[in-house]
Design a protein around this motif. Structure first.
Motif, PDB file in Angstrom:
ATOM      1  N   SER A  80       0.809  -1.218  -0.053  1.00 20.47           N
ATOM      2  CA  SER A  80      -0.069   0.088   0.054  1.00 20.47           C
ATOM      3  C   SER A  80       0.829   1.152  -0.048  1.00 20.47           C
ATOM      4  O   SER A  80       2.010   1.165   0.449  1.00 20.47           O
ATOM      5  CB  SER A  80      -0.973   0.241   1.080  1.00 20.47           C
ATOM      6  OG  SER A  80      -0.137   0.362   2.331  1.00 20.47           O
ATOM      7  N   ASP A  81       0.187   2.396  -0.409  1.00 23.28           N
ATOM      8  CA  ASP A  81       0.898   3.554  -0.269  1.00 23.28           C
ATOM      9  C   ASP A  81       1.323   3.941   1.049  1.00 23.28           C
ATOM     10  O   ASP A  81       2.268   4.763   1.219  1.00 23.28           O
ATOM     11  CB  ASP A  81      -0.129   4.611  -0.863  1.00 23.28           C
ATOM     12  CG  ASP A  81      -0.119   4.693  -2.325  1.00 23.28           C
ATOM     13  OD1 ASP A  81       0.583   3.844  -2.995  1.00 23.28           O
ATOM     14  OD2 ASP A  81      -0.915   5.159  -2.923  1.00 23.28           O
ATOM     15  N   THR A  82       0.554   3.624   2.116  1.00 27.15           N
ATOM     16  CA  THR A  82       0.916   3.953   3.501  1.00 27.15           C
ATOM     17  C   THR A  82       2.027   3.023   3.737  1.00 27.15           C
ATOM     18  O   THR A  82       3.004   3.847   4.593  1.00 27.15           O
ATOM     19  CB  THR A  82      -0.399   3.397   4.494  1.00 27.15           C
ATOM     20  OG1 THR A  82      -1.362   4.159   3.879  1.00 27.15           O
ATOM     21  CG2 THR A  82       0.072   3.719   5.928  1.00 27.15           C
ATOM     22  N   GLU A  83       2.257   1.846   3.482  1.00 27.84           N
ATOM     23  CA  GLU A  83       3.622   1.131   3.800  1.00 27.84           C
ATOM     24  C   GLU A  83       4.842   1.952   3.139  1.00 27.84           C
ATOM     25  O   GLU A  83       5.476   2.054   3.677  1.00 27.84           O
ATOM     26  CB  GLU A  83       3.489  -0.173   3.138  1.00 27.84           C
ATOM     27  CG  GLU A  83       2.395  -1.124   3.973  1.00 27.84           C
ATOM     28  CD  GLU A  83       2.472  -2.330   3.353  1.00 27.84           C
ATOM     29  OE1 GLU A  83       3.157  -3.639   3.815  1.00 27.84           O
ATOM     30  OE2 GLU A  83       1.575  -2.747   2.498  1.00 27.84           O
ATOM     31  N   LEU A  85       5.036   5.231   2.258  1.00 32.37           N
ATOM     32  CA  LEU A  85       5.314   6.462   2.729  1.00 32.37           C
ATOM     33  C   LEU A  85       6.098   6.075   4.259  1.00 32.37           C
ATOM     34  O   LEU A  85       6.990   6.659   4.648  1.00 32.37           O
ATOM     35  CB  LEU A  85       4.108   7.050   3.155  1.00 32.37           C
ATOM     36  CG  LEU A  85       3.360   8.200   2.048  1.00 32.37           C
ATOM     37  CD1 LEU A  85       2.084   8.351   1.929  1.00 32.37           C
ATOM     38  CD2 LEU A  85       4.293   9.210   1.577  1.00 32.37           C
ATOM     39  N   ARG A  86       5.640   5.098   5.027  1.00 31.66           N
ATOM     40  CA  ARG A  86       5.995   4.796   6.337  1.00 31.66           C
ATOM     41  C   ARG A  86       7.718   4.449   6.139  1.00 31.66           C
ATOM     42  O   ARG A  86       8.562   4.831   6.999  1.00 31.66           O
ATOM     43  CB  ARG A  86       5.203   3.386   6.797  1.00 31.66           C
ATOM     44  CG  ARG A  86       5.824   3.348   8.322  1.00 31.66           C
ATOM     45  CD  ARG A  86       5.026   2.330   8.835  1.00 31.66           C
ATOM     46  NE  ARG A  86       3.809   2.491   8.968  1.00 31.66           N
ATOM     47  CZ  ARG A  86       2.641   2.091   8.576  1.00 31.66           C
ATOM     48  NH1 ARG A  86       2.792   0.621   7.984  1.00 31.66           N
ATOM     49  NH2 ARG A  86       1.496   2.281   8.698  1.00 31.66           N
ATOM     50  N   SER A 119      -4.848  10.086  -5.692  1.00 29.45           N
ATOM     51  CA  SER A 119      -4.146   9.316  -4.873  1.00 29.45           C
ATOM     52  C   SER A 119      -2.670   9.985  -4.793  1.00 29.45           C
ATOM     53  O   SER A 119      -1.875  10.150  -3.723  1.00 29.45           O
ATOM     54  CB  SER A 119      -3.842   7.765  -5.005  1.00 29.45           C
ATOM     55  OG  SER A 119      -3.326   7.659  -6.574  1.00 29.45           O
ATOM     56  N   ASN A 123      -0.878  11.569  -1.205  1.00 32.03           N
ATOM     57  CA  ASN A 123       0.257  10.999  -1.006  1.00 32.03           C
ATOM     58  C   ASN A 123       1.065  12.020  -0.934  1.00 32.03           C
ATOM     59  O   ASN A 123       2.193  12.108   0.228  1.00 32.03           O
ATOM     60  CB  ASN A 123       0.919   9.942  -2.093  1.00 32.03           C
ATOM     61  CG  ASN A 123       0.379   8.577  -2.024  1.00 32.03           C
ATOM     62  OD1 ASN A 123      -0.368   8.255  -0.973  1.00 32.03           O
ATOM     63  ND2 ASN A 123       0.099   8.038  -3.088  1.00 32.03           N
ATOM     64  N   MET A 126       0.318  14.014   2.370  1.00 35.77           N
ATOM     65  CA  MET A 126       0.649  13.058   3.514  1.00 35.77           C
ATOM     66  C   MET A 126       2.335  13.220   3.694  1.00 35.77           C
ATOM     67  O   MET A 126       2.632  13.445   5.001  1.00 35.77           O
ATOM     68  CB  MET A 126       0.180  11.642   3.375  1.00 35.77           C
ATOM     69  CG  MET A 126      -0.029  10.844   4.643  1.00 35.77           C
ATOM     70  SD  MET A 126      -0.674   9.089   4.455  1.00 35.77           S
ATOM     71  CE  MET A 126      -1.512   9.144   2.909  1.00 35.77           C
TER      72      MET A 126
END
Length: 132
Positions: A80-83, A85-86, A119, A123, A126
């Motif tokens: 995922s994009d969250t992963e 970014l993390r 998206s 991103n 974020m």
């Protein structure tokens, strides 16, 4: 990052770190390969190629090196994009703790996209919140 010898070099205060980010398949790895004169694996099929954050040196002047930070792409086929970014945020946090500052971002989008996807904008916003 400052404590290890990625690219076989120790960063100096005059060195510049730039994150290369964007969607999968936009040409991030190709760009870094051309700039750094390093053969980097470039994906040519439907699967994402870059799996982890990596750093490549580009000799700028005798006293300064530009380090391009290759990042996994957004809209990745495997995570995922969250992963993504993390992972980028973790690298930047570690770098910051070693007094290594990021000077900017080069953001890649697919040339075939006629406008920025929602998206991608989400991103970037974020990422801005993560970095301040």
């Amino acid at each position: 990052m400052a404590g290890d010898s990625r690219c076989g070099m120790m960063p100096r205060p005059s060195d510049i770190f730039i994150a290369v980010m964007g969607v999968t398949g936009a040409g991030k790895s190709s760009f870094i390969s051309l700039c750094s004169k390093n053969p980097i694996k470039v994906g040519h099929d439907l699967e994402a190629c870059t799996a982890v954050v990596d750093v490549y040196a580009v000799e700028w002047t005798e006293s300064a090196t530009v380090f391009l930070i290759e990042t996994p792409g957004f809209d990745d086929t495997n995570r995922s994009d969250t992963e993504v970014l993390r992972e980028i945020a973790t690298l930047l946090t570690i770098s910051y703790s070693h007094d290594v500052r990021s000077y900017g971002i080069i953001y890649f989008d697919r040339i075939s996209d006629i406008r920025m996807q929602g998206s991608a904008k989400k991103n970037l916003l974020m990422f801005k919140k993560l970095c301040g």
